[in-house]
Each structure stands twice: as structure tokens, then as C-alpha cells.
Design a protein around this motif. Structure first.
Motif, PDB file in Angstrom:
ATOM      1  N   VAL A 183      48.997  79.135  55.160  1.00  0.00           N
ATOM      2  CA  VAL A 183      48.928  80.596  55.085  1.00  0.00           C
ATOM      3  C   VAL A 183      48.209  81.066  53.823  1.00  0.00           C
ATOM      4  O   VAL A 183      47.398  82.001  53.871  1.00  0.00           O
ATOM      5  N   GLU A 184      48.475  80.428  52.692  1.00  0.00           N
ATOM      6  CA  GLU A 184      47.818  80.869  51.450  1.00  0.00           C
ATOM      7  C   GLU A 184      46.302  80.729  51.561  1.00  0.00           C
ATOM      8  O   GLU A 184      45.555  81.593  51.093  1.00  0.00           O
ATOM      9  N   ASP A 188      42.414  84.164  51.985  1.00  0.00           N
ATOM     10  CA  ASP A 188      41.096  84.316  51.368  1.00  0.00           C
ATOM     11  C   ASP A 188      40.255  85.350  52.119  1.00  0.00           C
ATOM     12  O   ASP A 188      39.988  85.199  53.314  1.00  0.00           O
ATOM     13  N   GLY A 189      39.868  86.412  51.452  1.00  0.00           N
ATOM     14  CA  GLY A 189      38.969  87.400  52.028  1.00  0.00           C
ATOM     15  C   GLY A 189      39.596  88.431  52.942  1.00  0.00           C
ATOM     16  O   GLY A 189      38.884  89.227  53.548  1.00  0.00           O
ATOM     17  N   VAL A 190      40.929  88.456  53.056  1.00  0.00           N
ATOM     18  CA  VAL A 190      41.549  89.425  53.967  1.00  0.00           C
ATOM     19  C   VAL A 190      41.609  90.805  53.331  1.00  0.00           C
ATOM     20  O   VAL A 190      41.613  90.961  52.104  1.00  0.00           O
ATOM     21  N   LYS A 212      48.716  84.470  45.738  1.00  0.00           N
ATOM     22  CA  LYS A 212      47.734  84.094  44.726  1.00  0.00           C
ATOM     23  C   LYS A 212      46.324  83.951  45.271  1.00  0.00           C
ATOM     24  O   LYS A 212      45.350  84.130  44.538  1.00  0.00           O
ATOM     25  N   ARG A 213      46.171  83.655  46.568  1.00  0.00           N
ATOM     26  CA  ARG A 213      44.831  83.516  47.149  1.00  0.00           C
ATOM     27  C   ARG A 213      44.315  84.812  47.754  1.00  0.00           C
ATOM     28  O   ARG A 213      43.175  84.870  48.221  1.00  0.00           O
ATOM     29  N   SER A 238      53.500  93.222  41.262  1.00  0.00           N
ATOM     30  CA  SER A 238      53.220  92.495  40.025  1.00  0.00           C
ATOM     31  C   SER A 238      51.749  92.134  39.905  1.00  0.00           C
ATOM     32  O   SER A 238      51.227  91.996  38.788  1.00  0.00           O
ATOM     33  N   ARG A 239      51.078  91.978  41.032  1.00  0.00           N
ATOM     34  CA  ARG A 239      49.650  91.653  41.025  1.00  0.00           C
ATOM     35  C   ARG A 239      48.772  92.908  41.094  1.00  0.00           C
ATOM     36  O   ARG A 239      47.557  92.818  41.219  1.00  0.00           O
TER      37      ARG A 239
END
Length: 279
Positions: A183-184, A188-190, A212-213, A238-239
Motif C-alpha cells: 500500500v505504501e 506514490d503520485g496519488v 510517508k510515500r 502532522s505531515r
């Protein structure tokens, strides 16, 4: 006295039903608009569903919401089924019309989109690929809504891979399955990430991966609203990513039914949110 001359009555059918907040939602709108009517919860066991459901118009009900485990069953008793309910294979909003017909609709996808539009102004399904977690009834509604709003690709992940594969096959080439363990990588790119699973709910474990990705520009949504801020949304905060909680989906999905049953188009605002979150 005909059923249409009685005070307008609606409700929600499910089993179990004690957890539902729908009566609080509709009673808030009834009070706000000064409508003399009511909205009640009805716990109906599956074995009793047919007889109970068919008695509702005679008792003065103008319509009902339907929740687990009756969303699929109720389609068998509908005279007319909306395109979106047919595509999803389930209905959550039933209207008993004056001519005796029964109209079945599914407003979950509508509620999902309206919640994201309100909570993240400018967001569109067409912004880019979406990652959807889960393969149950809610995932069906979310996938259908995202595709209708122009999502170019949906990456679908579920703990049981076969359920995700089955759902992807039903929706076509724009939906592809990714393994739960990857899943991580699929982040990417979503442009949009949606959790439709029970993971993160009160009493449940959190999702077993991080954001994180995911691009910092991605919008993160959890359709869970107990707790309002799930571990997934805490991480998005948090991000410094955009995020939308799940309460608005519940509120917005109720609007079409309320208008059909009581004749008034209700609003979703902060007063309603506060009323729904009050102890």
C-alpha cells in the motif's frame, strides 16, 4: 386519514441499530425547520425484514434510510432503482411515493463527494489517481463517486486480496488492485487517499502503514467518524497534508432523503456538526 395526511414520519432500518446517529441528524433538521414530524430507528432482524418493510407505508412512513445488513436486500422490494444504487448494488435511501411505488437510491457516494468538496475547497476527483482502502459496501460507493467525478485511476487495496479483485473487475479498467503489503508503494503520485475500512475506529487497530510515500499535496479522508480524528488523519495533520474527517459524509448523505420525505432541502453547517458531536 391517508398516510400523506399524517405527520411526516421516516426512520432508519438496521440490525443492530443502537449505534446510529441518524435520528439525531434528522431531528435536528426537523426542529430547525419547524416541521412537525419524526424520524425513528427501527431494529429489524433479517428474518423479519420483508414483512416489516412492507408495513411501513401503511404506518405512515414516507421513507427510510437502510443500513447494515439490509442495504442489498431492500433492492428486491423497490419499484424503481436509481442508476447509482444499481451500480453499487445497494440502497441506503428509500422513498415511498404517493402513487404506491418504492424508489431506492444510494446517497453514500453523494455524501462522500459533498464532504470532500466542503472540507477541501477546490478538490476534484479528476485531480489525479486515488487510493481506496477496503472493499466493502462503502468502498463501492466511494469508487463509484470518484469515477463519476473524473478520477483517472483508482488503486484498490484490501486485506483480503480476492475481495478487492472482485470489486475491481466489476468497475473496469480504471480500477486496479494493489497488494495490502504494498500500500505504501501505491501512494506514490496519488491525489486522494480514502480509508473505508474499520481500521482506526474506536476499539480497532490502526492502519498498519504510514503516509510517508504519499505526496504532501494529496487529500486524506477517513470515512470513520468515531473517533473524529483517526490515527490516519492525525498523521496527515502532522505531515501538513490536506485532510477531511468522516462526519460530513454522514451528514451530506442524509440530505436527499430528508428533502424527499419532508419537502425541505436542509443544510450542513457548523451548528449541525456540533449537535452531532455533542454527548
Amino acid at each position: 386519514m391517508t398516510s400523506r395526511n399524517r405527520l411526516p414520519l421516516a426512520g432508519v432500518l438496521g440490525w443492530p441499530i443502537a449505534h446510529t446517529r441518524s435520528p439525531r441528524l434528522h431531528r435536528h433538521w426537523l426542529a430547525r425547520h419547524g416541521i412537525e414530524g419524526d424520524y425513528i430507528s427501527l431494529g429489524i432482524e433479517p428474518r423479519d425484514f420483508e414483512s416489516a418493510f412492507q408495513s411501513l407505508p401503511l404506518l405512515g412512513f414516507r421513507g427510510v434510510n437502510v443500513t447494515i445488513p439490509h442495504k442489498e436486500t431492500v433492492l428486491r422490494f423497490a419499484t424503481k432503482v436509481s442508476d447509482r444504487a444499481a451500480l453499487i448494488g445497494a440502497a441506503n435511501t428509500i422513498t415511498f411515493r404517493e402513487d404506491g411505488s418504492i424508489y431506492a437510491d444510494n446517497t453514500d457516494g453523494y455524501g462522500f463527494l459533498e464532504n470532500l468538496r466542503a472540507g477541501a475547497p477546490g478538490w476534484k476527483g479528476s485531480d489525479g489517481p486515488a487510493l481506496v482502502l477496503g472493499a466493502g459496501g462503502a468502498a463501492r460507493a466511494v469508487i463509484s463517486a470518484l469515477l463519476s467525478d473524473g478520477a483517472p485511476e483508482i488503486r484498490l487495496a484490501n486485506r483480503t486480496r480476492s475481495r478487492a479483485d472482485f470489486l475491481a473487475d466489476q468497475f473496469g479498467a480504471k480500477v486496479r488492485t494493489v497488494d495490502w503489503l504494498h500500500v505504501e508503494d501505491a501512494m506514490d503520485g496519488v491525489a486522494t487517499i480514502v480509508n473505508t475500512t474499520a481500521l482506526g475506529m474506536t476499539g480497532q487497530q490502526a492502519l498498519p502503514f504510514s503516509l510517508k510515500r504519499a505526496p504532501r499535496t494529496a487529500l486524506v479522508n477517513d470515512i470513520v467518524y468515531a473517533p473524529l480524528i483517526t490515527p490516519l488523519l492525525e498523521e496527515a495533520q502532522s505531515r501538513r497534508m490536506r485532510w477531511v474527517d468522516g462526519l460530513g459524509m454522514l451528514l451530506h448523505q442524509g440530505r436527499p432523503g430528508f428533502e424527499a420525505w419532508y419537502g425541505v432541502a436542509p443544510e450542513v453547517d457548523e451548528d449541525l456538526r456540533a449537535a452531532m458531536l455533542a454527548d
